[in-house]
Design a protein around this motif. Sequence first.
Motif, PDB file in Angstrom:
ATOM      1  N   ARG A 112       0.854  -1.201   0.000  1.00  0.00           N
ATOM      2  CA  ARG A 112       0.000   0.000   0.000  1.00  0.00           C
ATOM      3  C   ARG A 112       0.889   1.250   0.000  1.00  0.00           C
ATOM      4  O   ARG A 112       0.688   2.176  -0.768  1.00  0.00           O
ATOM      5  CB  ARG A 112      -0.914  -0.023   1.231  1.00  0.00           C
ATOM      6  N   GLN A 113       1.919   1.231   0.877  1.00  0.00           N
ATOM      7  CA  GLN A 113       2.835   2.390   0.942  1.00  0.00           C
ATOM      8  C   GLN A 113       3.523   2.649  -0.396  1.00  0.00           C
ATOM      9  O   GLN A 113       3.764   3.783  -0.782  1.00  0.00           O
ATOM     10  CB  GLN A 113       3.931   2.130   1.976  1.00  0.00           C
ATOM     11  N   LEU A 114       3.857   1.573  -1.090  1.00  0.00           N
ATOM     12  CA  LEU A 114       4.586   1.713  -2.359  1.00  0.00           C
ATOM     13  C   LEU A 114       3.652   1.996  -3.538  1.00  0.00           C
ATOM     14  O   LEU A 114       4.108   2.247  -4.647  1.00  0.00           O
ATOM     15  CB  LEU A 114       5.374   0.425  -2.652  1.00  0.00           C
ATOM     16  N   GLY A 115       2.365   1.924  -3.298  1.00  0.00           N
ATOM     17  CA  GLY A 115       1.401   2.200  -4.367  1.00  0.00           C
ATOM     18  C   GLY A 115       1.209   1.028  -5.327  1.00  0.00           C
ATOM     19  O   GLY A 115       0.847   1.236  -6.486  1.00  0.00           O
ATOM     20  N   ILE A 116       1.452  -0.204  -4.864  1.00  0.00           N
ATOM     21  CA  ILE A 116       1.214  -1.384  -5.718  1.00  0.00           C
ATOM     22  C   ILE A 116      -0.272  -1.727  -5.635  1.00  0.00           C
ATOM     23  O   ILE A 116      -0.778  -2.092  -4.572  1.00  0.00           O
ATOM     24  CB  ILE A 116       2.080  -2.578  -5.271  1.00  0.00           C
ATOM     25  N   ALA A 117      -0.960  -1.596  -6.754  1.00  0.00           N
ATOM     26  CA  ALA A 117      -2.410  -1.800  -6.750  1.00  0.00           C
ATOM     27  C   ALA A 117      -2.744  -3.278  -6.624  1.00  0.00           C
ATOM     28  O   ALA A 117      -2.064  -4.137  -7.203  1.00  0.00           O
ATOM     29  CB  ALA A 117      -3.000  -1.244  -8.047  1.00  0.00           C
ATOM     30  N   SER A 118      -3.774  -3.582  -5.859  1.00  0.00           N
ATOM     31  CA  SER A 118      -4.297  -4.948  -5.815  1.00  0.00           C
ATOM     32  C   SER A 118      -5.691  -4.907  -5.210  1.00  0.00           C
ATOM     33  O   SER A 118      -6.047  -3.952  -4.528  1.00  0.00           O
ATOM     34  CB  SER A 118      -3.395  -5.878  -4.997  1.00  0.00           C
ATOM     35  N   ARG A 119      -6.481  -5.947  -5.495  1.00  0.00           N
ATOM     36  CA  ARG A 119      -7.797  -6.018  -4.853  1.00  0.00           C
ATOM     37  C   ARG A 119      -8.145  -7.478  -4.591  1.00  0.00           C
ATOM     38  O   ARG A 119      -7.725  -8.377  -5.340  1.00  0.00           O
ATOM     39  CB  ARG A 119      -8.861  -5.347  -5.714  1.00  0.00           C
ATOM     40  N   ALA A 120      -8.917  -7.672  -3.505  1.00  0.00           N
ATOM     41  CA  ALA A 120      -9.390  -9.025  -3.196  1.00  0.00           C
ATOM     42  C   ALA A 120     -10.437  -9.405  -4.233  1.00  0.00           C
ATOM     43  O   ALA A 120     -11.227  -8.560  -4.654  1.00  0.00           O
ATOM     44  CB  ALA A 120      -9.990  -9.045  -1.799  1.00  0.00           C
ATOM     45  N   VAL A 121     -10.414 -10.655  -4.668  1.00  0.00           N
ATOM     46  CA  VAL A 121     -11.473 -11.140  -5.554  1.00  0.00           C
ATOM     47  C   VAL A 121     -12.069 -12.410  -4.936  1.00  0.00           C
ATOM     48  O   VAL A 121     -11.392 -13.125  -4.191  1.00  0.00           O
ATOM     49  CB  VAL A 121     -10.967 -11.430  -6.999  1.00  0.00           C
ATOM     50  N   THR A 122     -13.324 -12.666  -5.254  1.00  0.00           N
ATOM     51  CA  THR A 122     -13.972 -13.874  -4.734  1.00  0.00           C
ATOM     52  C   THR A 122     -13.510 -15.074  -5.553  1.00  0.00           C
ATOM     53  O   THR A 122     -12.949 -14.928  -6.648  1.00  0.00           O
ATOM     54  CB  THR A 122     -15.505 -13.771  -4.858  1.00  0.00           C
ATOM     55  N   ALA A 123     -13.806 -16.272  -5.026  1.00  0.00           N
ATOM     56  CA  ALA A 123     -13.457 -17.489  -5.772  1.00  0.00           C
ATOM     57  C   ALA A 123     -14.150 -17.493  -7.139  1.00  0.00           C
ATOM     58  O   ALA A 123     -13.551 -17.885  -8.146  1.00  0.00           O
ATOM     59  CB  ALA A 123     -13.862 -18.721  -4.960  1.00  0.00           C
ATOM     60  N   ALA A 124     -15.394 -17.009  -7.177  1.00  0.00           N
ATOM     61  CA  ALA A 124     -16.131 -17.001  -8.454  1.00  0.00           C
ATOM     62  C   ALA A 124     -15.466 -16.037  -9.446  1.00  0.00           C
ATOM     63  O   ALA A 124     -15.311 -16.364 -10.630  1.00  0.00           O
ATOM     64  CB  ALA A 124     -17.581 -16.592  -8.203  1.00  0.00           C
ATOM     65  N   GLU A 125     -15.037 -14.868  -8.944  1.00  0.00           N
ATOM     66  CA  GLU A 125     -14.345 -13.917  -9.840  1.00  0.00           C
ATOM     67  C   GLU A 125     -13.021 -14.510 -10.316  1.00  0.00           C
ATOM     68  O   GLU A 125     -12.623 -14.332 -11.479  1.00  0.00           O
ATOM     69  CB  GLU A 125     -14.086 -12.599  -9.112  1.00  0.00           C
ATOM     70  N   ALA A 126     -12.321 -15.200  -9.407  1.00  0.00           N
ATOM     71  CA  ALA A 126     -11.039 -15.819  -9.786  1.00  0.00           C
ATOM     72  C   ALA A 126     -11.262 -16.849 -10.894  1.00  0.00           C
ATOM     73  O   ALA A 126     -10.506 -16.907 -11.868  1.00  0.00           O
ATOM     74  CB  ALA A 126     -10.390 -16.467  -8.562  1.00  0.00           C
ATOM     75  N   MET A 127     -12.332 -17.633 -10.760  1.00  0.00           N
ATOM     76  CA  MET A 127     -12.635 -18.638 -11.797  1.00  0.00           C
ATOM     77  C   MET A 127     -12.975 -17.969 -13.126  1.00  0.00           C
ATOM     78  O   MET A 127     -12.661 -18.499 -14.185  1.00  0.00           O
ATOM     79  CB  MET A 127     -13.827 -19.517 -11.359  1.00  0.00           C
ATOM     80  N   ALA A 128     -13.599 -16.797 -13.043  1.00  0.00           N
ATOM     81  CA  ALA A 128     -13.933 -16.090 -14.289  1.00  0.00           C
ATOM     82  C   ALA A 128     -12.658 -15.551 -14.944  1.00  0.00           C
ATOM     83  O   ALA A 128     -12.532 -15.544 -16.172  1.00  0.00           O
ATOM     84  CB  ALA A 128     -14.909 -14.958 -13.992  1.00  0.00           C
ATOM     85  N   LEU A 129     -11.693 -15.137 -14.129  1.00  0.00           N
ATOM     86  CA  LEU A 129     -10.429 -14.620 -14.676  1.00  0.00           C
ATOM     87  C   LEU A 129      -9.559 -15.743 -15.248  1.00  0.00           C
ATOM     88  O   LEU A 129      -8.821 -15.537 -16.211  1.00  0.00           O
ATOM     89  CB  LEU A 129      -9.632 -13.902 -13.570  1.00  0.00           C
ATOM     90  N   ALA A 130      -9.611 -16.917 -14.617  1.00  0.00           N
ATOM     91  CA  ALA A 130      -8.758 -18.052 -15.021  1.00  0.00           C
ATOM     92  C   ALA A 130      -9.611 -19.313 -14.975  1.00  0.00           C
ATOM     93  O   ALA A 130      -9.586 -20.058 -13.995  1.00  0.00           O
ATOM     94  CB  ALA A 130      -7.558 -18.163 -14.085  1.00  0.00           C
ATOM     95  N   PRO A 131     -10.377 -19.572 -16.058  1.00  0.00           N
ATOM     96  CA  PRO A 131     -11.404 -20.621 -15.999  1.00  0.00           C
ATOM     97  C   PRO A 131     -10.907 -22.034 -15.654  1.00  0.00           C
ATOM     98  O   PRO A 131     -11.693 -22.803 -15.142  1.00  0.00           O
ATOM     99  CB  PRO A 131     -12.032 -20.565 -17.396  1.00  0.00           C
ATOM    100  N   SER A 132      -9.665 -22.387 -15.914  1.00  0.00           N
ATOM    101  CA  SER A 132      -9.246 -23.747 -15.537  1.00  0.00           C
ATOM    102  C   SER A 132      -8.586 -23.805 -14.164  1.00  0.00           C
ATOM    103  O   SER A 132      -7.992 -24.818 -13.797  1.00  0.00           O
ATOM    104  CB  SER A 132      -8.265 -24.303 -16.564  1.00  0.00           C
ATOM    105  N   LEU A 133      -8.701 -22.720 -13.418  1.00  0.00           N
ATOM    106  CA  LEU A 133      -8.126 -22.683 -12.069  1.00  0.00           C
ATOM    107  C   LEU A 133      -8.754 -23.773 -11.209  1.00  0.00           C
ATOM    108  O   LEU A 133      -9.965 -23.942 -11.212  1.00  0.00           O
ATOM    109  CB  LEU A 133      -8.414 -21.301 -11.466  1.00  0.00           C
ATOM    110  N   ARG A 134      -7.894 -24.485 -10.476  1.00  0.00           N
ATOM    111  CA  ARG A 134      -8.408 -25.477  -9.531  1.00  0.00           C
ATOM    112  C   ARG A 134      -8.350 -24.875  -8.135  1.00  0.00           C
ATOM    113  O   ARG A 134      -7.254 -24.603  -7.616  1.00  0.00           O
ATOM    114  CB  ARG A 134      -7.534 -26.723  -9.553  1.00  0.00           C
ATOM    115  N   ALA A 135      -9.489 -24.671  -7.526  1.00  0.00           N
ATOM    116  CA  ALA A 135      -9.520 -24.096  -6.175  1.00  0.00           C
ATOM    117  C   ALA A 135      -8.988 -25.135  -5.193  1.00  0.00           C
ATOM    118  O   ALA A 135      -9.258 -26.326  -5.346  1.00  0.00           O
ATOM    119  CB  ALA A 135     -10.934 -23.707  -5.818  1.00  0.00           C
TER     120      ALA A 135
END
Length: 349
Positions: A112-135
């Motif tokens: 946060r101090q360094l300004g590196i952007a990131s955000r929490a995503v849900t498992a469903a959003e993660a699957m949408a970003l990477a459809p073959s992801l194995r939870a």
Amino acid sequence: MQIAVVGGGIIGATVAWRLAQHGARVTIFEARQWGAEASWAAAGMLAPGAEVTAVSAWAEMALASARMYPAFLRELEAASGVRIGYRPTGGLELFAGEAELADLASRAEPQRQLGIASRAVTAAEAMALAPSLRAPAGSAEYRFYPDDATVNPRDIMEALRVVCGNAVREQSPVRAVLWRDERAHVELEAGGEPLVFDAAVLAAGAWSSEVDMAVPVPSTFPVRGHLLGYDLPAGSLDPILRRGHTYLLQRTGGAFLAGASMEHAGFDRAIDPAIVETLRRNAASLFGKLEGLEPRPWVGFRPATGSGLPEIRPLSGQAPRIWLTCGHYRNGILLAPETARRVSAGLLA
Ligand SMILES: Cc1cc2nc3c(=O)[nH]c(=O)nc-3n(C[C@H](O)[C@H](O)[C@H](O)COP(=O)(O)OP(=O)(O)OC[C@H]3O[C@@H](n4cnc5c(N)ncnc54)[C@H](O)[C@@H]3O)c2cc1C
């Protein structure tokens, strides 16, 4: 100024290009083949989201270099005519289990101090970003780093070969670089009279401390890494996908990579089947499409120093125009543009 650069990897090549742009006459001595060592082996992640986990001068350097990348690539493509695979797709990381969750928690405030952007995503959003992801079984957290990107380092080296042109001397191992009478004397392994330059840059990767400099230089050593290549259709994976030491990415054109191991094994180029099997299993446990596929493994030598930090500075007060630029370890692709800026600014000041 006539300047010798020792090492034709991404660091020596980028430094040489910048020096030449500022009017220096540069000769690059490469022991073997242009860009065929760590800079060929690397995955090409430009990923402060995963690599920068504490506030430090190194972190500031990595972020400065990451910000330079899009313009650096545009300029290099325009100058060389070589198309460079670059994917600003972001990185998706998953954290499960105590140690990984503690890692996530501890990097939050520094990032946060360094300004590196990131955000929490849900498992469903993660699957949408990477459809073959194995939870993973059990609970997990997912985080998306929008500014992480990948580049194909082999394309960068091809482009740098074009812009460096006939400054490059392959199959020319350097034995020594000695500062005498206000000049850098470059001695080749092949023998003959030393070649005399106004300045020299040592960028020989993991081999840097094998070059005789007549004064003590920080020891550099290889940290070997295995990477796996797969053939998957282009479009199989968009963001970089990471968990712990395992990462997956797909290049433009389709080449699919899974990495990476870290071993202290000297310059042993032998592929270790047990390491390949562990990487293969970890990769398939993260991304279902890899199950049952046979990867093509390769190894490379990350250039490390005892401090884990790169050495980018004049050799010593007695040799002000011999610069060290080595020890870029796990992030030499990322750090190349800012390294070249620093060395050219320092040497030509
Ligand atoms: C498996 C793996 C994955 C990686 N993934 C990433 C990544 O995703 N992102 C990232 O930023 N970085 C990554 N890296 C790290 C990155 O590859 C290195 O930090 C970077 O390539 C170092 O560049 P270099 O020019 O210093 O070294 P090198 O590319 O090794 O070049 C040094 C050159 O010097 C030459 N040389 C040696 N001795 C002499 C001599 N005596 N005379 C003349 N020439 C000499 C060598 O032949 C070599 O060509 C990875 C590395 C590995 C191994």
